[in-house]
Scaffold this motif. Structure first.
Motif, short mmCIF file in Angstrom:
data_model
loop_
_atom_site.label_atom_id
_atom_site.label_comp_id
_atom_site.label_asym_id
_atom_site.label_seq_id
_atom_site.Cartn_x
_atom_site.Cartn_y
_atom_site.Cartn_z
N ALA A 272 42.33 53.98 40.03
CA ALA A 272 42.03 52.88 40.95
C ALA A 272 43.27 52.08 41.35
O ALA A 272 43.42 51.73 42.53
N PRO A 273 44.20 51.74 40.44
CA PRO A 273 45.38 50.96 40.87
C PRO A 273 46.22 51.66 41.92
O PRO A 273 46.77 51.00 42.81
N ILE A 274 46.33 53.00 41.85
CA ILE A 274 47.10 53.71 42.87
C ILE A 274 46.38 53.70 44.21
O ILE A 274 46.99 53.53 45.26
N VAL A 275 45.06 53.86 44.17
CA VAL A 275 44.28 53.88 45.41
C VAL A 275 44.40 52.54 46.14
O VAL A 275 44.50 52.50 47.38
N PRO A 400 35.36 53.04 43.09
CA PRO A 400 34.28 52.24 43.68
C PRO A 400 33.98 50.96 42.92
O PRO A 400 33.68 49.92 43.53
N VAL A 401 34.06 51.00 41.57
CA VAL A 401 33.85 49.77 40.80
C VAL A 401 34.94 48.76 41.14
O VAL A 401 34.68 47.56 41.29
N GLY A 402 36.18 49.25 41.28
CA GLY A 402 37.25 48.35 41.71
C GLY A 402 36.99 47.80 43.10
O GLY A 402 37.25 46.61 43.36
N TYR A 412 42.11 40.97 44.55
CA TYR A 412 42.40 42.25 43.91
C TYR A 412 42.69 42.12 42.42
O TYR A 412 42.70 43.13 41.71
N LYS A 413 42.98 40.90 41.94
CA LYS A 413 43.44 40.76 40.55
C LYS A 413 42.38 41.19 39.54
O LYS A 413 42.72 41.70 38.47
N TYR A 414 41.10 40.99 39.87
CA TYR A 414 40.05 41.37 38.92
C TYR A 414 39.97 42.89 38.76
O TYR A 414 39.63 43.39 37.68
N MET A 415 40.29 43.60 39.83
CA MET A 415 40.31 45.06 39.73
C MET A 415 41.44 45.52 38.80
O MET A 415 41.25 46.39 37.94
#
Length: 495
Positions: A272-275, A400-402, A412-415
């Protein structure tokens, strides 16, 4: 080969044509890992074109990654049946067809099918065979070979990120997908380099018995198809046929289960962080090229980190306890994500991308090496298939959860906090459980040596001869095939 050695596959050469195979794996693995990440460049524009949310657009990469991992058992079965070369070439063809079809899609659902399922399945047929064939060509230099092959991902990502931005500005996302489909056909070229390491069983012209013919029929090569007798094939149910290619007894393997649980948890926050890195940079007001350049920075650091990690993992100090090194790499990666919200400027994001690339490269370089260290090369093909099918669920849910967290809180910080937390937990779990596993292995080895050194457990030669018949008839079910074979020989001798 000589008749006595016909069909017997040689050991890993640790060089020679293996370096050409390594180059093919470098390309194939690079496309399999980097391509889903590079598509993030088009997400903002596709989102505006179809009027979708962050979570809906994130499903494209999630479905592609989940299909790539979820199709692992199918890929492993095909490799065991047909070998690595045709599987990779067919996968490259599927990748090209999927991306070309995506250029003509008129809804987000069609993109899910063409990009997510078709291209993702093609990438699955590229990833597993490439990882498997490295273990067949390398033994002593295997950690280094894995590190070099896995470096294909950052090299491709470093190339695809600016290339995708250039293609989009000149041809739009539809024209870009057409060109990318043509580029993915190079996977067929990479697969053509995967020459099987062992020659198939050569026909022996000397007379052989019927029993010898049956034995030759069942022989398999190191990288060739499995051949079974038709009468045996017809008498087996579906589960037994699948079990020929996938070793389900691995679920009784303590080290395999530890690895599986830790990796399933890790992948919930791995991709997720890369996406969302490039969209996050654009959200903070950074221009598109600078946002794409962050992926290039990550890829350059990743490119150096993977072979360096392979060299360190191959050293005599780290290789005996490589599982600890792998656990540290996962926890370090998670710590980077936890600190990411502190990076409020572009320079801060550059620092984050550098450390993220270091941690990401360390994890990827050892991802399959640690699995092979636990189960051994003979069971590695089945282990890869079983691990990837279990990991696909968390890979599917991660981005998707992110995206849901971003849509809900508008930040975005919570992701990043979610991804960092689950990866730190996964690294801690693996460290503790691998410590337990190493202790248990040492204890079992000590008990085995004690039992071997105990004079009461060692029979003399005379006692062995005296009790052979008794033991073989009472406590020897594994000798049943030998007894049946002996009876059959007696019947043949007696006419």
């Amino acid at each position: 080969p000589a008749p006595a050695e016909a069909g017997r596959a040689p050991g890993p050469p640790d060089g020679g044509w293996g370096w050409v195979v390594l180059f093919g794996a470098f390309l194939s693995i690079g496309f399999a890992y980097a391509f889903p990440k590079g598509l993030a460049i088009f997400f903002k524009e596709i989102q505006d074109f179809f009027g979708t949310s962050y979570s809906e657009i994130a499903w494209i990469s999630s479905i592609m990654l989940a299909t790539t991992y979820g199709a692992g058992p199918i890929s492993s079965i095909l490799v065991n049946r047909y070998g690595s070369r045709p599987v990779v070439m067919f996968g490259g063809l599927l990748c090209g067809v999927g991306m070309v079809s995506a250029a003509f899609c008129t809804s987000i659902l069609q993109l899910y099918i063409c990009v997510g399922f078709i291209t993702g399945f093609g990438l699955a047929l590229n990833l597993q065979p490439s990882v498997i064939i490295i273990g067949k060509y390398f033994l002593k230099r295997r950690p280094l070979a894995n590190g070099l092959a896995m470096a294909g991902s950052p090299v491709m990502l470093c190339t695809l990120a600016p290339l995708n931005q250039f293609l989009f500005e000149n041809f739009g996302w539809r024209g870009s997908f057409l060109i990318l489909g043509a580029i993915l056909l190079n996977c067929c070229v990479a697969g053509a380099l995967f020459r099987p390491i062992g020659a198939r069983t050569a026909p022996v012209k000397t007379p052989v018995t019927e029993e010898g013919k049956d034995a030759l029929k069942g022989k398999i090569t190191e990288d060739g198809p499995v051949e079974n007798k038709p009468e045996e094939e017809g008498g087996k149910d579906c589960f037994e046929k699948i079990n020929q290619y996938l070793d389900f007894s691995l679920f009784k393997h303590r080290g395999f289960l530890i690895y599986l649980i830790g990796n399933v948890l890790m992948f919930l926050g791995f991709f997720a962080p890369i996406v969302f890195l490039a969209p996050y940079a654009k959200h903070t007001g950074i221009d598109e090229y600078s946002a794409a350049f962050l992926l290039s920075i990550l890829a350059v650091v990743d490119m150096v980190a993977r072979p360096t990690t392979g060299i360190i993992a191959n050293s005599r100090w780290v290789r005996p306890r490589i599982q600890y090194f792998f656990s540290f790499a996962i926890a370090f990666n998670g710590a980077c994500h936890l600190l990411c919200p502190l990076a409020s400027s572009y320079s801060g994001l550059v620092v984050y991308s550098s450390f993220f690339g270091l941690g990401f490269g360390m994890v990827c370089a050892m991802l399959f090496e640690t699995l092979m260290d636990l189960v051994g090369p003979a069971r590695f093909t089945s282990a890869v298939g079983l691990v990837t099918i279990a990991e696909c669920c968390t890979i599917l849910l991660g981005p998707p959860v992110g995206g849901i967290l971003i849509d809900t809180f508008g930040d975005y910080k919570y992701m990043f906090i979610k991804c960092g937390t689950v990866m730190v937990l996964a690294g801690t779990f693996l460290f503790i459980m691998n410590y337990y596993n190493y202790r248990m292995l040492a204890k079992e080895e000590k008990e085995r040596k004690t039992k071997e050194e105990d004079p009461r457990s060692v029979r003399t030669e005379d006692e062995g001869k005296k009790h052979w018949n008794k033991d073989s008839t009472q406590d020897g079910p594994e000798l049943e095939p030998l007894r049946e074979k002996g009876e059959g020989v007696k019947k043949e001798i007696n006419g």
